[in-house]
Motif scaffolding. Structure first.
Motif, PDB file in Angstrom:
ATOM      1  N   LEU A   1      -1.048   0.292   0.111  1.00  0.00           N
ATOM      2  CA  LEU A   1      -1.314  -1.184   0.041  1.00  0.00           C
ATOM      3  C   LEU A   1      -1.524  -1.917   1.370  1.00  0.00           C
ATOM      4  CD1 LEU A   1      -1.051  -3.597  -1.930  1.00  0.00           C
ATOM      5  CD2 LEU A   1       1.279  -3.976  -1.388  1.00  0.00           C
ATOM      6  N   ALA A   2      -1.072  -1.246   2.397  1.00  0.00           N
ATOM      7  CA  ALA A   2      -1.467  -1.968   3.693  1.00  0.00           C
ATOM      8  C   ALA A   2      -2.902  -1.722   3.715  1.00  0.00           C
ATOM      9  CB  ALA A   2      -0.720  -0.896   4.889  1.00  0.00           C
ATOM     10  N   THR A   3      -3.582  -0.697   3.632  1.00  0.00           N
ATOM     11  CA  THR A   3      -5.004  -0.707   3.830  1.00  0.00           C
ATOM     12  C   THR A   3      -5.793  -1.550   2.759  1.00  0.00           C
ATOM     13  OG1 THR A   3      -4.854   1.730   4.122  1.00  0.00           O
ATOM     14  CG2 THR A   3      -7.271   1.082   3.459  1.00  0.00           C
TER      15      THR A   3
ATOM     16  N   LEU B   1     -12.102  -9.416   5.321  1.00  0.00           N
ATOM     17  CA  LEU B   1     -13.219 -10.259   4.886  1.00  0.00           C
ATOM     18  C   LEU B   1     -12.707 -11.860   4.920  1.00  0.00           C
ATOM     19  CD1 LEU B   1     -13.771  -7.942   1.739  1.00  0.00           C
ATOM     20  CD2 LEU B   1     -15.623  -8.294   3.481  1.00  0.00           C
ATOM     21  N   GLY B   2     -11.598 -12.153   5.189  1.00  0.00           N
ATOM     22  CA  GLY B   2     -11.259 -13.345   5.440  1.00  0.00           C
ATOM     23  C   GLY B   2     -11.029 -14.069   3.930  1.00  0.00           C
ATOM     24  N   TRP B   3     -10.665 -13.119   3.247  1.00  0.00           N
ATOM     25  CA  TRP B   3     -10.487 -13.549   1.703  1.00  0.00           C
ATOM     26  C   TRP B   3      -8.986 -13.776   1.375  1.00  0.00           C
ATOM     27  CZ3 TRP B   3     -14.032  -9.771  -1.392  1.00  0.00           C
ATOM     28  CH2 TRP B   3     -15.437 -10.151  -1.004  1.00  0.00           C
ATOM     29  N   SER B   4      -8.632 -14.668   0.271  1.00  0.00           N
ATOM     30  CA  SER B   4      -7.516 -15.006   0.137  1.00  0.00           C
ATOM     31  C   SER B   4      -6.947 -14.373  -1.218  1.00  0.00           C
ATOM     32  CB  SER B   4      -7.405 -16.629   0.421  1.00  0.00           C
ATOM     33  OG  SER B   4      -8.166 -17.049  -0.829  1.00  0.00           O
ATOM     34  N   ALA B   5      -7.442 -13.467  -1.694  1.00  0.00           N
ATOM     35  CA  ALA B   5      -7.012 -12.982  -3.196  1.00  0.00           C
ATOM     36  C   ALA B   5      -7.167 -11.401  -3.302  1.00  0.00           C
ATOM     37  CB  ALA B   5      -7.804 -13.723  -4.319  1.00  0.00           C
ATOM     38  N   ILE B   6      -6.628 -10.996  -4.166  1.00  0.00           N
ATOM     39  CA  ILE B   6      -6.708  -9.406  -4.095  1.00  0.00           C
ATOM     40  C   ILE B   6      -6.496  -9.205  -5.862  1.00  0.00           C
ATOM     41  CG2 ILE B   6      -4.091  -8.968  -4.047  1.00  0.00           C
ATOM     42  CD1 ILE B   6      -4.975  -6.291  -2.436  1.00  0.00           C
ATOM     43  N   GLU B   7      -7.221  -8.160  -6.372  1.00  0.00           N
ATOM     44  CA  GLU B   7      -6.868  -7.569  -7.666  1.00  0.00           C
ATOM     45  C   GLU B   7      -6.162  -6.327  -7.697  1.00  0.00           C
ATOM     46  OE1 GLU B   7      -9.313  -6.699 -11.755  1.00  0.00           O
ATOM     47  OE2 GLU B   7     -10.017  -7.928 -10.250  1.00  0.00           O
ATOM     48  N   LEU B   8      -5.084  -5.966  -8.357  1.00  0.00           N
ATOM     49  CA  LEU B   8      -4.435  -5.065  -8.191  1.00  0.00           C
ATOM     50  C   LEU B   8      -4.537  -3.988  -9.296  1.00  0.00           C
ATOM     51  CD1 LEU B   8      -0.893  -6.665  -6.884  1.00  0.00           C
ATOM     52  CD2 LEU B   8      -2.663  -5.167  -5.592  1.00  0.00           C
ATOM     53  N   ARG B   9      -4.542  -2.701  -9.108  1.00  0.00           N
ATOM     54  CA  ARG B   9      -4.608  -1.716 -10.023  1.00  0.00           C
ATOM     55  C   ARG B   9      -3.434  -0.648  -9.859  1.00  0.00           C
ATOM     56  NH1 ARG B   9     -10.892   0.123 -10.718  1.00  0.00           N
ATOM     57  NH2 ARG B   9     -10.383   1.040  -8.638  1.00  0.00           N
ATOM     58  N   THR B  10      -3.798   0.286  -8.591  1.00  0.00           N
ATOM     59  CA  THR B  10      -2.872   1.292  -8.439  1.00  0.00           C
ATOM     60  C   THR B  10      -2.440   1.062  -6.855  1.00  0.00           C
ATOM     61  OG1 THR B  10      -4.432   2.931  -7.604  1.00  0.00           O
ATOM     62  CG2 THR B  10      -4.149   3.059  -9.828  1.00  0.00           C
TER      63      THR B  10
ATOM     64  N   ARG C   1       6.427  -8.445  -2.165  1.00  0.00           N
ATOM     65  CA  ARG C   1       6.804  -8.992  -1.133  1.00  0.00           C
ATOM     66  C   ARG C   1       5.725  -8.642  -0.165  1.00  0.00           C
ATOM     67  NH1 ARG C   1      11.623  -6.325  -1.774  1.00  0.00           N
ATOM     68  NH2 ARG C   1      10.944  -4.615  -0.070  1.00  0.00           N
ATOM     69  N   ALA C   2       4.880  -7.673   0.111  1.00  0.00           N
ATOM     70  CA  ALA C   2       3.984  -7.246   1.038  1.00  0.00           C
ATOM     71  C   ALA C   2       2.627  -8.226   0.511  1.00  0.00           C
ATOM     72  CB  ALA C   2       3.229  -5.946   0.767  1.00  0.00           C
ATOM     73  N   VAL C   3       2.353  -8.841  -0.592  1.00  0.00           N
ATOM     74  CA  VAL C   3       1.076  -9.282  -1.125  1.00  0.00           C
ATOM     75  C   VAL C   3       1.542 -11.032  -0.593  1.00  0.00           C
ATOM     76  CG1 VAL C   3      -0.033 -10.336  -3.048  1.00  0.00           C
ATOM     77  CG2 VAL C   3       0.405  -7.761  -2.894  1.00  0.00           C
ATOM     78  N   ARG C   4       2.973 -11.009  -1.039  1.00  0.00           N
ATOM     79  CA  ARG C   4       3.392 -12.410  -0.743  1.00  0.00           C
ATOM     80  C   ARG C   4       3.394 -12.803   0.845  1.00  0.00           C
ATOM     81  NH1 ARG C   4       9.281 -12.745  -1.777  1.00  0.00           N
ATOM     82  NH2 ARG C   4       9.081 -11.735   0.317  1.00  0.00           N
ATOM     83  N   ASP C   5       3.719 -11.836   1.432  1.00  0.00           N
ATOM     84  CA  ASP C   5       3.864 -12.194   2.979  1.00  0.00           C
ATOM     85  C   ASP C   5       2.594 -12.174   3.524  1.00  0.00           C
ATOM     86  OD1 ASP C   5       6.667 -11.956   2.782  1.00  0.00           O
ATOM     87  OD2 ASP C   5       6.909 -10.107   3.525  1.00  0.00           O
TER      88      ASP C   5
ATOM     89  N   LEU D   1       3.719 -12.022  -9.831  1.00  0.00           N
ATOM     90  CA  LEU D   1       2.706 -12.180  -8.791  1.00  0.00           C
ATOM     91  C   LEU D   1       1.774 -13.448  -9.126  1.00  0.00           C
ATOM     92  CD1 LEU D   1       1.580  -8.589  -9.190  1.00  0.00           C
ATOM     93  CD2 LEU D   1       2.469  -9.418  -7.175  1.00  0.00           C
ATOM     94  N   GLY D   2       2.149 -14.244 -10.142  1.00  0.00           N
ATOM     95  CA  GLY D   2       1.305 -15.587 -10.303  1.00  0.00           C
ATOM     96  C   GLY D   2       0.008 -15.451 -10.670  1.00  0.00           C
ATOM     97  N   THR D   3      -0.341 -14.329 -11.677  1.00  0.00           N
ATOM     98  CA  THR D   3      -1.375 -14.310 -12.162  1.00  0.00           C
ATOM     99  C   THR D   3      -1.310 -14.365 -13.853  1.00  0.00           C
ATOM    100  OG1 THR D   3      -3.533 -13.126 -12.683  1.00  0.00           O
ATOM    101  CG2 THR D   3      -1.552 -11.859 -12.392  1.00  0.00           C
TER     102      THR D   3
END
Length: 294
Positions: free
Chosen positions: A21-23, A31-40, A59-63, A103-105
């Protein structure tokens, strides 16, 4: 006039950049983006993480200050044909619905079950039955299923996609359009998009060359998927959902390939930004399908 891309709507499937997840977070932030899609995460699908591991992901995504635009599930995908146990999909949806809330989606990516030796009418009827039951469950969970133009009964055919919307329908089933899937599956993605456009609620961006069974993935705009034309069509229609890169340049789950570097993911993100600037402009009169050199 330079038209800036809608950066608040740009995202990427995190594990296309790397397993941990850190990577994944770092690549999106580069990229300066503010969103991610999660799969694994760490090679495990999101629905398979135990509560402690998922809490750490949350927590990591929120932080990191990232929004989550979608959870990419295995429901009905290339690894789960129509004869696979349906309980696996029901369980996965139940878990992902809870994780969507955290996660808010509200979006869960699904497919429509590859065949496994059935005659087409039986395959179709089983798919429609399963997706109807999944949509009812999604409604109860207040989540939305996004059917992708990839594997399964409705994966390659606009008429079948529209039939899903009409027969399963309701607010719990919309369509996910991937620009690059047509090369690998042998159909014209742009032609499909023209048919399904009003029902598209989420977009994946990739590009490819080659033929079904031997597709090679390339940076968006370098292949034969007419990515700019697709983006231009979405722009003209007022599409306001997320654009999520799934470049398959390092990670290709269906081949068991995992990225060892995030560099190509980041390159794909920068390329998407450049193509969006092109797509926001009128097409060149001489050749409306050409992608300007980048």
């Amino acid at each position: 006039m330079l038209v800036e891309p809608p950066r608040d709507r740009l995202a990427g499937i995190g594990d296309e950049a790397g397993a941990d997840l850190a990577t994944q977070i770092d690549a999106v932030q580069r990229l300066g983006w503010s969103a991610i899609e999660l799969r694994t995460v760490d090679g495990a699908h999101l629905a398979d993480l135990d509560d402690r591991h998922f809490d750490a992901v949350h927590r990591a995504v929120r932080d990191a200050g990232l929004d989550v635009v979608c959870l990419a599930s295995r429901i009905g995908n290339w690894a789960r044909p129509i004869t696979a146990p349906f309980d696996d999909d029901l369980r996965e949806l139940d878990v992902l619905a809870q994780r969507c809330a955290a996660l808010g989606t509200r979006f869960v990516r699904i497919m429509s079950y590859p065949n496994d030796g059935l005659e087409e009418p039986e395959w179709r009827d089983r798919v429609l039955d399963r997706l109807s039951r999944l949509a009812a469950r999604a409604t109860a969970h207040d989540v939305v299923l996004l059917h992708e133009n990839c594997a399964g009964w409705a994966g390659e055919d606009a008429d079948r996609m529209l039939r899903l919307v009409a027969e399963v329908g309701g607010p719990a089933l919309r369509l996910l359009f991937d620009t690059g899937n047509g090369i690998a599956h042998g159909y014209d993605s742009y032609a499909v998009l023209r048919r399904i456009l009003p029902h598209v609620a989420h977009v994946h961006v990739k590009d490819a060359v080659g033929t079904p069974g031997s597709a090679t993935y390339v940076l968006p705009g370098d292949g034969r998927s007419r990515v700019v034309d697709c983006l231009r069509l979405l722009h003209a229609a007022g599409y306001s959902g997320a654009l999520s890169i799934e470049p398959h340049l390092g990670t290709r789950p269906h081949e068991g390939v995992v990225a060892t570097s995030a560099e190509r993911f980041v390159q794909a993100g920068h390329r998407l930004e450049r193509l969006l600037r092109v797509a926001a402009l009128p097409p060149a009169p001489a050749d409306s399908t050409a992608t300007p050199a980048t």
